[in-house]
Design an enzyme around this catalytic site. Sequence first.
Site: not given
Length: 191
Positions: A11-12, A64, A89-91, A108, A141, A143
């Site tokens: 969470g930084s 998802r 960390m989830r698509v 990223h 859409e 990634v």
Amino acid sequence: LRLGVMASGAGSNFEALVQACTDGRLQAEVALLVVNNPGCGAQQRAERLAIPCQVHDHRGVASREVLDQALVAAFQAAGVDVVVMAGWMRVVTSTLIGAFPERLINIHPSLLPSFRGLDAVGQALAAGVTLAGCTAHLVCEEVDAGRILVQAAVPVLATDDHPSLNARIQRQEHRILPLAVSLVVDLVRQG
Ligand code: GRF
């Protein structure tokens, strides 16, 4: 203008956004944090910072899309205008992307389009590049492939290992993510 933040880890970047709002660099407020990992660092920071936080544990959800529908409902109920994926960390799916068109931002830890996907820092070290960095971009859409908003480059030193390079990149993330969000916030304000 109200921000929603999504986080899975320490969470930084979330805290960097809150700090930017507090010191006026970002003319917005963080209205809601959503985490998928109960007890993660981001959740602990939200408690310390008195920011509302909801846990949407992906392990308890059928798909998802169902997870994203719940996120959209939570952000809409909180009156959120712009959503920031700060180490999510989830698509994500078009359910979320479509609910916040041009208003969903990701950070990223590479100079996209290089080193998409997981462990971008490890990919850079393995590739032996002398320049690494991070990218704040709009989410689409595909990634790690949306329109780039802000990038920062850092040197890779011969003495670097994963922690040292990751720390150097994260210092830049904490600078460029608020900058990228302020660009989008200004565009939203202009209508
Ligand atoms: C950041 O390095 C981000 O680039 C990556 O996940 C990390 C999250 O770090 N996607 P934190 O949880 O914001 O400290």
